[in-house]
Design an enzyme around this catalytic site. Structure first.
Site, mmCIF file in Angstrom:
data_model
loop_
_atom_site.group_PDB
_atom_site.id
_atom_site.type_symbol
_atom_site.label_atom_id
_atom_site.label_comp_id
_atom_site.label_asym_id
_atom_site.label_seq_id
_atom_site.Cartn_x
_atom_site.Cartn_y
_atom_site.Cartn_z
ATOM 1 N N SER A 84 -58.846 29.048 29.207
ATOM 2 C CA SER A 84 -59.962 28.219 28.801
ATOM 3 C C SER A 84 -60.933 28.902 27.835
ATOM 4 C CB SER A 84 -60.743 27.772 30.030
ATOM 5 O OG SER A 84 -61.296 28.897 30.694
ATOM 6 N N LYS A 95 -68.853 33.131 25.836
ATOM 7 C CA LYS A 95 -68.325 31.855 26.327
ATOM 8 C C LYS A 95 -69.450 31.058 26.977
ATOM 9 C CE LYS A 95 -64.428 30.227 29.229
ATOM 10 N NZ LYS A 95 -63.357 30.678 30.160
ATOM 11 N N SER A 145 -57.481 32.838 31.819
ATOM 12 C CA SER A 145 -58.285 32.171 30.794
ATOM 13 C C SER A 145 -58.719 33.047 29.630
ATOM 14 C CB SER A 145 -59.524 31.533 31.423
ATOM 15 O OG SER A 145 -59.190 30.302 32.003
#
Lengths: 536, 532
Positions: free
Chosen positions: A181, A86, A205
C-alpha cells in the site's frame, strides 16, 4: 552517501558524488534541492504519488537548513535532504488522511516519532504520499484520492519494449500500478521527487511497491522502530518502512529512526547506534537460504529465473547457498487474514465521528450517527475487514479462529527460527510474483484476492517480526523492475543490509529513464549548480 | 480540547441502575425452581442465575451478582458476589501522562491518547501497577509474575477508543481473601469474623463521563476521567446478604485507604449510595432488566437480546507485564524499569485489622470502639494525637472522641479534617477535666465554645466563662448556707424524710455556683451543715 547521483537529470552515467557531500561543500543549497524536488513533484503530479504537498513547510525547513550549513552546523546526513512520508503517519499541523473519507481534513496535533526524528535531523518534509485506504491493499489503487501510477509506465525502458511488442493501444490507459500500500512513497522516490520516503509495512506494503517501482524497500525488525504516530493497521505486525534509491541510504535512515521510544512500549530497550554499512568483499562465509515453499506455481517464470540467477551469483562468489524449508508457509496467508482483520476491527472502533474525523449529518440517535459516519467514512475494503474481524472475535468464534491463528503464527515464526538456527544467515526470496501489472489488469480481481496473492512472499516476515528488504535486481523482458527479498534474523538488520548492499553492487540495477517526462526540468537543471557538483 | 457534543434524542434514557442476567456458574449449584419466598429471594428472577448490577462510576463502583439459591423445597439462600472498581490514587492516568484531578474543568485533563487520537499508544503507569500489587498483597493474593492486558470492545460515546484496556485473561493478582467482622447478636460487641474469597484484582481504564442535557437533547462528553486507572476487585459469591456485602466493602475501603492505593472515600456520596442499595437488596430482585452497557438505558429483559459480546482481544501494544521478586530480579536491571514484589511487601503499612487489634490491646477499648475509630477517615489519627498530648485515661479519650467529638461532626455533616476543634485543644480540655479543674458538664460547655470559637484555648474559655471548679471550701460553705436559708421548705421536706429533697438542694446550690461545684462535694457540705 545520498544517491541522487543526479539521476534525476536523466543522465546516462550515474555519478557517485553524494548529495550530502555536495550540500556540505556548498555546491548545492538545501533550498535549491527543495525547489528542484518541488518542481518535479508538480511535473509528476499525474502520478498521484502525493496527497498533500507541504511546499511551504519544506521551503521553510530548507531555509533553516541553509542557515545551518552556512554556519557549518549541519545536523547530519539528513540535513537539507527532501523526504516524503506516507499519509498514515501523523504529522503535526499537516493533514493526515490515510486516503480515507474518515480522516479527510484531520490535522494531527503531534508528529509520529519517526517523522519527528527525521525533522530533528533537518530533513525537508515534501509532503504526504498516497496509499490504499488505511493501508489496506496491495496496489495503491483503493484510496479516496485515486490510484498511484507507476513512474516506470513512463520510462524509456518500458516504452521501448512496448513499441517492440507492438502494443498500439492507447498508452495512457495502460499505466501500471505501483503495488502497495505504500505506492505513493515508492513512486515519489522512484520519480526523484524526494530522496527517501517513509512507508509502512504490515504484510509487505513497503517491499511490494519498492519491488514494482525499482527502489529499495526496507521493513525493519518489529520493535526496532517506533510506531507511535503511525495510524495502525495491525499493531502486532506494523513497522515503519523505509524507501530509498540505494541500500546505503536505507541504512542511514534506519540508523536515525531505530531505537527505543518511551511512547511505544513494544520498542527495544537497548540503545541503537547509527551505523554505516561495511562494503562486503567476501561472501564466502555467508550462508544463503532458499525457502523451497516460495517456489509457487503462480510465480512468473521470469521472476523465478532472476531468483535463480541471484542464488547462483552468491554461490559463484563463494557463498553457501542451500535450500531450506519453512513448512508452515502455506497457512500463512489465511492466518494473516484472521489476525489482520481482527486487529483492524478493533483499531477502527475509535472512528466514531466524535473526537475527530468525519461525522455524518444524521442526528437521529447516537447509534444511527455511528452507523452512518462509519458507512460514509470507510470504503468497502475497510468495512469488509471490520466485519470479518468482528466475526473472528465473537466469543463463539474466538477459539476457533483467533486463537488458532495465533498458534499458527507461532509455528510460522518458529519456522524462521529453525532455519536461522541451522546456520542460515539470510534468506533470499522473490518479493512479488511478477513485475507490475497495468491498472486495468489489476482491478479485474478484488482487493482481498489481490492482497492474498501479492502478500504471499512478504507477510510471513511480518508474522515473525523479522527484518526484510526488497532490492531491485533487473528489468524484466517488458522493461520493468523486478525486486528480490532478503530476510534476516530478528534485530540483525545491519547484517541484512550489508548483504543487500553487496547484492546491489553486483547487479547494477539500471536507472529509470524519465527524460521525456522531465524534459523541461532537466533543461532547467542543466544550468544549475548541481550539474557542476556532479561533474566534479 | 473542546467538549465534543453528541446529539441526544432518546428522552427515556438516563443514568440508572441497570441489570443483566449473566449465565456464569456459581458456587453452590444452580437454582432449581421458581418457588417464591422470602423478602430477598423473589421468584421473578429465579430463572436468572445471577443478577448483575452495574453502576455509573464515580471513582468507586460496585457491581454485584446476587443469586437466590434453592437449599430445599421452600428455602432460599441469597448469595452475593461483588465486583468493586476503585480509582487508583495516582497523579497520572493508567496509560497516559494526563493529570488526575477531581473537579477540573471539563476536558482539561485529556492527552492525545485519552482522546484516542489515531497512532497514539498506551504506556503503563508504574504507580498503578504498584498500587495493584500492594492491594493484592494486602488481600493475601497470589501476585502473577506475568499478567496480560486485553481489549474489551463496546461502542459508547465516552469510550473514545471503542474499547477499554483491562486484564481479562491473566490479571495481576488472583486467589486472595478478605476478612471482615459482622455483628451477629443484638449487642454490638458480638462480632464474628467472616472471610470472602478474592477471585482476582485487575488493572483497567476508566471511561469518560456523559452528561445528558435533556433540555437540549444533547449529551456532553467529558474525558477527564477517561483512562484513569482502576482496580477491579472481584469477590466470590461468599456473602449471604447485602449487609455482609456492605461490611466487606467497607473493610476493603479501609484497606485501600490504609495502603494509599485508593482514596475510596467513605464520604463519597456515590459509595454511600451504593452501599445503601446493597443493604436494601430486597428491592433489587423485583427488577429484571437488561442493560445497555454501563450507562445506558435499562430495558425489560428479553432473552439474549441484551447480551453483549465484548469481543475480547489481547492488547497488542502492551507487552506482558512482568513482575520480579528479590530472587528473580534480573541482574543489572534498571530499577526504574522493574517492579520488585518483595520490596513492595516490605513497604506495606499496618492493615486495619491489625490496627484494631492493637487499639484493643494497647488502650483496652472495646472492639466496636476500635471499629468506630477506623470507620471515619482521619478519626484514628485524631484520636492518637489526642492520646499523645493528654494525661487523661485512654477510655476517657475514646469516649470523648467517639461520643462528643464524632457527635458534633455528624450533626454538622463534617469530615474529621474539617473539624474546628484540634486534637491539642481536646487534649488540653481533657487534661483540665482529668485534674478536676472543671466539672464534666463544664467540660461539655467548653467543648461547645471551642467548636464555635476557633482560636481560643480551653483554659481561656474556662477563665472567661468562670467555669473552674470551686476550689475554695469557704465559698462553697457560704453558698450552701445561704441556699439552705433561702429554701426552708425544701429543708423541711428533707427532714421529714423525702429522699428527693437532697437532690433538689444540690441542684439549687449547683445553680448558685454556676455549675462550678462538684455535686459530691456539695452533698457532703449540705449533710454536714444540716446535721450540725
Amino acid at each position: 552517501m545520498w544517491e541522487t547521483r543526479v539521476r534525476f537529470l536523466g543522465r546516462e552515467d550515474p555519478l557517485e558524488e553524494a548529495v550530502s557531500a555536495a550540500l556540505k561543500q556548498g555546491q548545492v543549497t538545501p533550498t535549491e534541492l527543495c525547489q528542484r524536488c518541488l518542481s518535479l513533484i508538480k511535473k509528476t503530479k499525474f502520478l498521484n504519488a502525493y496527497i498533500t504537498v507541504s511546499e511551504e513547510v519544506a521551503l521553510k525547513q530548507a531555509e533553516e537548513s541553509e542557515k545551518r550549513y552556512k554556519k557549518g552546523h549541519s545536523l547530519g546526513d539528513l540535513d537539507g535532504i527532501p523526504v516524503a512520508v506516507k499519509d498514515n503517519f501523523s504529522t503535526s499541523g499537516i493533514e493526515t488522511t490515510c486516503a480515507s473519507n474518515m480522516l479527510k481534513g484531520y490535522v494531527p496535533p503531534y508528529n509520529a516519532t519517526v517523522v519527528q526524528k527525521l525533522l530533528d535531523q533537518g530533513a525537508l518534509l515534501m509532503g504526504k504520499t498516497n496509499l490504499d485506504e488505511f493501508a489496506m491493499g496491495s496496489g495503491s489503487t483503493d484510496g479516496i484520492f485515486g490510484p498511484v501510477k507507476n513512474p516506470w509506465s513512463y520510462s524509456k525502458q518500458y516504452r521501448e519494449k512496448r513499441k517492440q511488442n507492438s502494443h498500439s493501444e492507447n498508452e495512457d490507459s495502460n499505466w501500471l500500478i505501483t503495488g502497495g500500500s505504500s505506492g505513493g512513497s515508492a513512486a515519489a522516490v522512484s520519480a526523484f521527487t524526494c530522496f527517501a520516503a517513509l512507508g509502512s509495512d504490515t504484510g509487505g506494503s513497503t517491499r511490494n511497491p519498492a519491488a514494482h517501482c525499482g527502489v529499495v524497500g526496507l521493513k525493519p525488525s518489529y520493535g526496532l522502530v517506533s510506531r507511535h504516530g503511525l495510524i495502525p493497521l495491525v499493531n502486532s505486525m506494523d513497522v515503519p518502512g523505509i524507501l530509498t534509491r540505494c541500500v546505503d541510504d536505507a541504512a542511514t535512515v534506519l540508523g536515525i529512526l531505530a531505537g527505543h521510544d518511551p511512547k511505544d512500549s513494544t520498542t527495544i530497550q537497548d540503545p541503537v547506534k547509527p551505523f554505516t554499512l561495511p562494503s562486503l568483499t567476501d561472501v564466502s562465509k555467508l550462508c544463503i537460504g532458499i525457502p523451497k515453499e516460495y517456489l509457487t506455481p503462480e510465480l512468473s517464470s521470469e521472476v523465478q529465473s532472476l531468483w535463480s540467477r541471484a542464488a547462483n551469483l552468491f554461490e559463484s562468489e563463494g557463498a553457501k547457498v542451500i535450500e531450506v524449508s519453512l513448512p508452515h508457509t502455506s497457512y500463512s496467508i489465511v492466518c494473516y487474514h484472521v489476525l489482520c482483520t481482527s486487529e483492524v476491527a478493533s483499531n477502527m472502533a475509535r472512528f466514531d465521528g466524535l473526537e475527530y474525523g468525519h461525522r455524518c449529518d444524521n442526528d437521529v440517535s447516537t447509534e444511527a450517527m455511528y452507523a452512518a459516519t462509519r458507512r460514509e467514512g470507510f470504503n468497502d475494503v475497510v468495512r469488509g475487514r471490520i466485519l470479518s474481524g468482528n466475526f473472528f472475535l465473537l466469543k463463539e468464534n474466538y477459539e476457533n479462529y483467533f486463537v488458532k491463528a495465533q498458534k499458527v503464527r507461532r509455528l510460522i515464526a518458529n519456522d524462521f527460527v529453525n532455519v536461522f538456527n541451522s546456520g542460515v544467515d539470510v534468506l533470499l526470496t522473490p518479493t512479488t510474483l511478477s513485475e507490475a501489472v497495468p491498472y486495468t489488469e489489476f482491478i479485474k480481481e478484488d482487493n482481498r484476492t489481490r492482497s492474498a496473492q501479492d502478500d504471499i512472499f512478504t507477510q510471513a516476515v511480518n508474522m515473525a517480526g523479522l527484518p526484510a528488504v526488497s532490492v531491485p535486481m533487473a528489468l524484466s523482458s517488458q522493461g520493468l523492475p523486478v525486486g528480490l527479498q532478503f530476510i534476516g534474523r530478528a534485530f540483525c538488520d545491519q547484517q541484512l543490509l550489508t548483504v543487500a548492499k553487496w547484492f546491489e553492487k553486483q547487479v547494477q540495477f539500471p536507472v529509470i529513464q524519465l527524460q521525456e517526462l522531465m524534459d523541461d526540468c532537466s533543461s532547467v537543471f542543466e544550468n544549475e549548480k548541481l550539474a557542476s557538483v556532479s561533474l566534479k | 480540547m473542546a467538549a465534543p457534543m453528541l446529539r441526544w434524542f432518546c428522552s427515556g434514557r438516563r443514568f440508572a441502575f441497570a441489570w443483566v442476567g449473566c449465565g456464569s456458574c456459581h458456587r453452590r449449584g444452580p437454582p432449581t425452581g421458581s418457588t417464591s419466598n422470602g423478602k430477598r429471594g423473589q421468584s421473578s428472577v429465579a430463572q436468572q442465575p445471577h443478577i448483575t448490577a452495574q453502576k455509573p462510576r464515580k471513582g468507586y463502583t460496585i457491581s454485584y451478582q446476587y443469586s437466590p439459591l434453592k437449599l430445599s423445597e421452600c428455602e432460599w439462600a441469597a448469595v452475593v458476589g461483588l465486583e468493586i472498581h476503585a480509582q487508583i490514587a495516582s497523579n497520572s492516568k493508567l496509560f497516559s501522562g494526563s493529570q488526575v484531578h477531581f473537579a477540573a474543568p471539563p476536558n482539561s485533563l485529556v492527552s492525545f491518547f485519552d482522546a484516542s487520537l489515531p497512532g497514539t499508544l498506551p504506556v503503563l503507569n508504574r504507580r498503578c501497577v504498584e498500587a495493584a500489587v500492594m492491594t493484592g498483597l494486602a488481600l493475601d493474593c497470589h501476585i502473577n509474575r506475568k499478567s496480560l492486558f486485553d481489549r474489551k470492545h463496546y461502542f459508547y460515546a465516552d469510550l473514545p477508543a471503542g474499547y477499554q484496556i483491562t486484564q481479562q485473561r491473566l490479571p495481576i493478582a488472583v486467589n486472595g481473601s478478605l476478612a471482615y467482622s459482622v455483628c451477629v447478636g443484638r449487642k454490638p460487641s458480638q462480632m464474628v469474623t467472616r472471610t470472602v474469597r478474592v477471585k482476582q484484582i485487575q488493572l483497567e481504564q476508566d471511561s469518560g463521563k456523559s452528561l445528558h442535557d435533556d433540555l437540549r437533547s444533547q449529551t456532553l462528553i467529558d474525558l477527564n476521567r477517561a483512562g484513569i486507572g482502576l482496580l477491579e476487585v472481584v469477590l466470590e459469591p461468599d456473602m449471604s446478604c447485602g449487609e455482609e456485602a456492605a461490611t466487606a466493602v467497607r473493610e476493603l475501603q479501609l484497606i485501600l485507604q490504609a495502603l494509599g492505593t485508593s482514596q475510596a472515600n467513605m464520604a463519597d456520596y456515590e459509595i454511600q449510595r451504593q452501599i445503601n442499595e446493597l443493604e436494601n437488596g430486597g428491592e433489587i430482585l423485583n427488577e429484571t432488566r437488561s442493560f445497555d452497557y454501563k450507562l445506558g438505558c435499562t430495558v425489560p429483559m428479553r432473552d439474549k437480546e441484551g447480551k453483549q459480546d465484548y469481543r475480547f482481544m489481547p492488547e497488542p501494544n502492551l507487552p506482558p507485564l512482568l513482575l520480579y521478586d528479590s530472587g528473580s530480579l534480573p541482574s543489572g536491571a534498571d530499577p526504574q524499569q522493574v517492579i520488585n514484589v518483595d520490596q513492595l511487601r516490605a513497604r506495606l503499612p499496618e492493615l486495619p485489622r491489625v490496627t484494631r487489634e492493637r487499639l484493643v490491646r494497647e488502650y483496652g477499648m472495646l472492639p466496636e470502639h476500635s471499629c468506630a475509630l477506623l470507620n471515619e477517615v482521619g478519626l484514628l489519627e485524631f484520636f492518637q494525637n489526642v492520646i499523645k498530648e493528654t494525661r487523661a485515661e485512654p477510655k476517657k479519650v475514646t469516649s470523648w472522641v467517639l461520643n462528643t467529638f464524632l457527635g458534633f461532626l455528624k450533626q454538622q455533616n463534617l469530615a474529621v479534617s474539617e473539624s474546628p476543634v484540634t486534637p491539642s485543644a481536646l487534649a488540653e480540655l481533657l487534661d483540665l477535666l482529668d485534674r478536676k479543674a472543671i466539672s464534666s458538664s463544664a467540660a461539655k460547655q467548653v467543648f461547645e465554645e471551642l467548636w464555635r470559637n476557633e482560636g481560643k484555648t480551653p483554659a481561656q474559655i474556662v477563665a472567661e466563662k468562670n467555669l473552674e471548679l470551686l476550689q475554695d471550701p469557704e465559698v462553697l460553705e457560704r453558698l450552701c448556707r445561704s441556699t439552705l436559708e433561702a429554701h426552708p421548705d425544701v429543708v423541711m421536706d428533707l427532714k421529714k424524710g423525702n429522699p428527693r429533697a437532697i437532690n433538689k438542694l444540690i441542684g439549687l446550690i449547683r445553680k448558685a455556683t454556676l455549675g462550678r461545684a462538684d455535686p459530691t462535694a456539695i452533698k457532703e457540705v449540705v449533710e454536714r451543715q444540716l446535721s450540725s
